[in-house]
Write a protein that holds these residues in place. Structure first.
Motif, PDB file in Angstrom:
ATOM      1  N   ALA A 227       0.837  -1.203   0.000  1.00 25.18           N
ATOM      2  CA  ALA A 227       0.000   0.000   0.000  1.00 25.18           C
ATOM      3  C   ALA A 227       0.869   1.247   0.000  1.00 25.18           C
ATOM      4  O   ALA A 227       0.536   2.241  -0.655  1.00 25.18           O
ATOM      5  N   PHE A 228       1.981   1.202   0.741  1.00 26.32           N
ATOM      6  CA  PHE A 228       2.894   2.349   0.727  1.00 26.32           C
ATOM      7  C   PHE A 228       3.588   2.471  -0.624  1.00 26.32           C
ATOM      8  O   PHE A 228       3.669   3.562  -1.195  1.00 26.32           O
ATOM      9  N   LEU A 229       4.098   1.363  -1.160  1.00 25.59           N
ATOM     10  CA  LEU A 229       4.762   1.419  -2.462  1.00 25.59           C
ATOM     11  C   LEU A 229       3.803   1.879  -3.560  1.00 25.59           C
ATOM     12  O   LEU A 229       4.221   2.532  -4.522  1.00 25.59           O
ATOM     13  N   PHE A 230       2.520   1.560  -3.407  1.00 21.08           N
ATOM     14  CA  PHE A 230       1.515   1.972  -4.386  1.00 21.08           C
ATOM     15  C   PHE A 230       0.863   3.299  -4.016  1.00 21.08           C
ATOM     16  O   PHE A 230      -0.032   3.766  -4.721  1.00 21.08           O
ATOM     17  N   LEU A 231       1.282   3.894  -2.908  1.00 21.85           N
ATOM     18  CA  LEU A 231       0.690   5.147  -2.410  1.00 21.85           C
ATOM     19  C   LEU A 231      -0.831   5.053  -2.322  1.00 21.85           C
ATOM     20  O   LEU A 231      -1.573   5.918  -2.780  1.00 21.85           O
ATOM     21  N   ASN A 232      -1.263   3.946  -1.721  1.00 24.47           N
ATOM     22  CA  ASN A 232      -2.670   3.687  -1.412  1.00 24.47           C
ATOM     23  C   ASN A 232      -3.565   3.545  -2.643  1.00 24.47           C
ATOM     24  O   ASN A 232      -4.798   3.626  -2.525  1.00 24.47           O
ATOM     25  N   ASN A 233      -2.969   3.264  -3.787  1.00 26.21           N
ATOM     26  CA  ASN A 233      -3.792   2.999  -4.959  1.00 26.21           C
ATOM     27  C   ASN A 233      -4.436   1.628  -4.918  1.00 26.21           C
ATOM     28  O   ASN A 233      -5.162   1.257  -5.851  1.00 26.21           O
ATOM     29  N   ASN A 234      -4.167   0.847  -3.867  1.00 29.34           N
ATOM     30  CA  ASN A 234      -4.967  -0.353  -3.641  1.00 29.34           C
ATOM     31  C   ASN A 234      -6.424   0.015  -3.368  1.00 29.34           C
ATOM     32  O   ASN A 234      -7.325  -0.776  -3.632  1.00 29.34           O
ATOM     33  N   LEU A 235      -6.659   1.227  -2.869  1.00 33.22           N
ATOM     34  CA  LEU A 235      -8.029   1.746  -2.675  1.00 33.22           C
ATOM     35  C   LEU A 235      -8.438   2.465  -3.962  1.00 33.22           C
ATOM     36  O   LEU A 235      -8.711   3.667  -3.976  1.00 33.22           O
ATOM     37  N   HIS A 236      -8.499   1.705  -5.039  1.00 37.95           N
ATOM     38  CA  HIS A 236      -8.472   2.333  -6.346  1.00 37.95           C
ATOM     39  C   HIS A 236      -9.770   3.050  -6.710  1.00 37.95           C
ATOM     40  O   HIS A 236      -9.739   4.081  -7.376  1.00 37.95           O
ATOM     41  N   VAL A 237     -10.890   2.525  -6.288  1.00 41.60           N
ATOM     42  CA  VAL A 237     -12.147   3.215  -6.604  1.00 41.60           C
ATOM     43  C   VAL A 237     -12.195   4.574  -5.898  1.00 41.60           C
ATOM     44  O   VAL A 237     -12.742   5.544  -6.438  1.00 41.60           O
TER      45      VAL A 237
END
Length: 295
Positions: A227-237
Motif C-alpha cells: 500500500a505504501f509502495l503503491f501510495l494507497n492505490n490499492n483503494l483504487h475506486v
C-alpha cells in the motif's frame, strides 16, 4: 456525492515532498552504499515507489504548479517509459467512461475479441499466462513495455515524438548516474525489471469489465508494505472518484464511507494482496478478450 475539500493554492502536500526526498535517498544508497544484491532489492523498491510518485505528481501534488511537480519527479528510473507519455496516457485513462475499453483506455488489460481471435496461438498462450499473477510478475513487465512501445509507434504523432525525444536525454542521465556508481548495469536492469514487476501486481486487478464505469475499479483493503509502495492505490475506486485527493488522505476517506465505495464499485473487493495471490497465482483472473466489448 459529498464534496471533498481541495487544498488551497498555497498549501503544499509535505508528506509527498518528504517521500520523494526519501525515495531518491534510498535510490542513491542502493547505487553507492549497499552491496550489490542488497542494492538491487532496495533499488527495486525505490524505483517502484518512484513510479507511484510519478502517478501522484500527475494528479497535481505536492505543489500547485505542474512544472514544479514535474521537476521533482522527471527522471525515468524504470528506464523504459517516458514520463511525458505516461502522464498523457494516464490522464486519458481517467476518463472513467472508457476504463477497460480495449481501444480508448490506454491502460486496458483487455483486447477486442476480434483482435484476440486473429492472434497466433502461441501469442494467445503467452497472454493467457500473463493473466495469472505468476505470469504477470514474470512476463508482465516485458509484455507491457513491448505493447506500450508498439502503440506509441503506431500513433507517433507530434506529442508522442516530443515525449520520446525528451525521454532520451532523461534516461541518459539515469544511465550515466548508474555508470558512475559501484552498481553494475546488469544489477540496475534487474532492479528496474523487479520494480515494474511489483507495479504489475497493482495493475493486475485494478480494473475489471463491468457494465457500469463506477463498477470497474477495485478495493484491496489491506495493502501492507505494498500500500505504501503503491501510495494507497490499492483503494483504487476511491482514487478514481477523488483523483485530486492526496495519497495519504485516501485511507481515512475510505474508512469514513466504506459501504458507499463498495456499493459504488459493485463489491469489487479483496481483503489483501495475499488473497489475490492465493486465488490467481496460476489461475487467470480474466479472459484476455474483453467479455463485454466487441467492435
Amino acid at each position: 456525492m459529498r464534496k471533498i475539500k481541495s487544498r488551497s493554492r498555497a498549501q503544499i502536500a509535505w508528506p509527498t515532498v518528504f517521500v520523494i526526498l526519501g525515495c531518491y535517498g534510498a535510490w542513491v544508497a542502493a547505487l553507492w552504499l549497499l552491496p550489490v544484491w542488497a542494492g538491487i532489492v532496495v533499488a527495486a523498491l525505490a524505483i517502484a515507489l518512484h513510479a507511484s510518485l510519478q502517478h501522484e505528481v500527475i494528479h497535481g501534488h505536492p505543489f500547485t504548479r505542474a512544472w514544479l511537480n514535474d521537476l521533482m519527479i522527471w527522471p525515468p528510473l524504470t528506464l523504459f517509459i517516458p514520463y511525458a507519455r505516461y502522464k498523457a496516457t494516464h490522464l486519458a485513462h481517467h476518463h472513467d467512461e472508457v476504463i477497460t475499453d480495449p481501444f480508448d483506455d490506454p491502460e486496458s488489460n483487455y483486447l477486442d475479441a476480434g483482435q484476440w481471435e486473429k492472434l497466433p496461438r502461441v501469442v494467445q498462450s503467452v497472454l493467457r499466462l500473463n493473466n495469472t499473477v505468476a505470469g504477470r510478475l514474470i512476463l508482465g513487465p516485458a509484455i507491457g513495455t513491448i505493447a506500450f512501445a508498439v502503440c506509441e509507434w503506431r500513433k507517433r504523432d507530434a506529442a508522442v515524438v516530443r515525449g520520446w525525444a525528451l525521454h532520451i536525454p532523461a534516461v541518459a542521465v539515469v544511465l550515466i548516474t548508474n555508470a558512475a556508481s559501484p552498481m553494475p548495469l546488469w544489477a540496475y536492469l534487474i532492479a528496474a525489471y523487479a520494480a515494474m514487476s511489483i507495479l504489475k501486481l497493482r495493475t493486475f486487478l485494478e480494473h475489471h469489465a463491468h457494465e457500469r464505469a463506477s463498477g470497474r475499479s477495485v478495493i484491496v483493503e489491506r495493502g501492507g508494505l505494498l500500500a505504501f509502495l503503491f501510495l494507497n492505490n490499492n483503494l483504487h475506486v476511491v482514487h478514481h472518484m477523488h483523483p485530486k485527493v492526496a495519497w495519504y488522505r485516501l485511507p481515512a476517506l475510505y474508512r469514513s464511507r466504506k459501504d458507499h465505495y463498495l456499493r459504488r464499485n459493485g463489491g469489487y473487493y479483496f481483503a489483501s494482496y495475499r488473497e489475490v495471490i492465493g486465488k490467481y497465482l496460476f489461475t487467470a483472473k480474466d479472459p484476455v478478450a474483453h467479455p463485454l466489448w466487441r467492435r
